[in-house]
Write an enzyme that holds these catalytic residues in place. Structure first.
Site, PDB file in Angstrom:
ATOM      1  N   SER A  60      -7.650  -7.132   9.500  1.00  0.00           N
ATOM      2  CA  SER A  60      -9.039  -7.264   9.504  1.00  0.00           C
ATOM      3  C   SER A  60      -9.691  -8.550   8.669  1.00  0.00           C
ATOM      4  O   SER A  60     -10.762  -9.080   8.979  1.00  0.00           O
ATOM      5  CB  SER A  60      -9.667  -6.108   9.106  1.00  0.00           C
ATOM      6  N   HIS A 118       0.701  -1.261  -0.182  1.00  0.00           N
ATOM      7  CA  HIS A 118      -0.024  -0.013  -0.043  1.00  0.00           C
ATOM      8  C   HIS A 118       0.932   1.206  -0.080  1.00  0.00           C
ATOM      9  O   HIS A 118       0.353   2.253   0.353  1.00  0.00           O
ATOM     10  CB  HIS A 118      -0.829   0.145   1.232  1.00  0.00           C
TER      11      HIS A 118
END
Length: 234
Positions: free
Chosen positions: A177, A108
């Site tokens: 997550s 990212h």
């Protein structure tokens, strides 16, 4: 069992214990600002100064933070593991590097790097990016942006990541997550290739059921214990 090729994926949970804000938890970043405003190309086009201010504050905030035992343990694993070791992170902080990890795959992007939207040049980010900063390569102004992957953009290094997943015999997800793709799908890719899969997370993720094994608790405790186990098999 001795492993020959390990792929580690880390997410916000590993840095949360160092004081880095998470995104999706209660009270996380996305509960305070609209992601459409600060984490999309369209948001940057509309309000570049606001976007720069958001990331400048986050960059400044990193200065007072330090790697925790989980970061340090993974750096030790990279140094001492005799097989192939790949560390992929969804995080844009530099805590893995400050802990001593030398080959971190930032899917990212990196908060400490800047990207020219005009020519694609990448460089170290100054303490504060602004709309007045010109690219050293092409000379264009109002184009230097944080070198982070925004919503709607393709994550970095995906070919490398999938190649390493295909060759891995152990895939470990730490502090994620399990809700953000493509990273949330790595466990299924690893399983399809015959890897053993392990989740280390504060609590069960959205994809816990997909793992061969799951251990839940603080990363600063779970990760050093895991590294000790792996290195004891040598």
């Amino acid at each position: 069992m001795q492993f020959q090729s390990i792929v580690i994926l880390t997410g916000a949970g590993i840095s949360a214990e160092s004081g880095v804000d998470t995104f999706r938890d209660v009270g996380g970043i996305w509960s305070k600002v609209r992601l459409e405003d600060v984490a999309t190309p369209e948001g940057f086009a509309r309000h570049p100064a606001m976007v720069h201010d958001f990331y400048n504050q986050r960059r400044a905030g990193l200065a007072g933070l330090h790697p925790n035992p989980a970061h340090l343990a993974l750096a030790r694993l990279e140094r001492e593991f005799r097989g192939r070791f790949t560390l992929v992170t969804q995080n844009i902080d530099d805590l893995h590097e400050r802990a001593g990890s030398r080959q971190v795959v930032h899917m990212h992007g990196e908060l400490t790097r800047a990207l020219c939207a005009h020519c694609g040049t990448r460089a170290a980010a100054p303490a504060a990016l602004s709309t007045e900063l010109a690219c050293r390569q092409c000379g264009q102004v109002q184009g230097m942006r944080p070198d982070v992957v925004w919503f709607g953009e393709m994550p970095y290094h995906m070919d490398l990541i999938y190649d390493r997943l295909a060759a891995a015999d152990l895939f470990v997800s730490i502090g994620t997550s399990g809700a953000v793709y493509p990273a949330a799908g790595f466990v299924e890719d690893a399983r399809a290739n015959g890897s053993r899969t392990l989740e280390l997370n504060l609590e069960p993720s959205a994809g816990t059921r997909l793992f061969s094994e799951a251990r839940h608790g603080p990363a600063s405790r779970l990760v050093p214990d895991f590294v000790d186990e792996i290195l004891a098999r040598r």
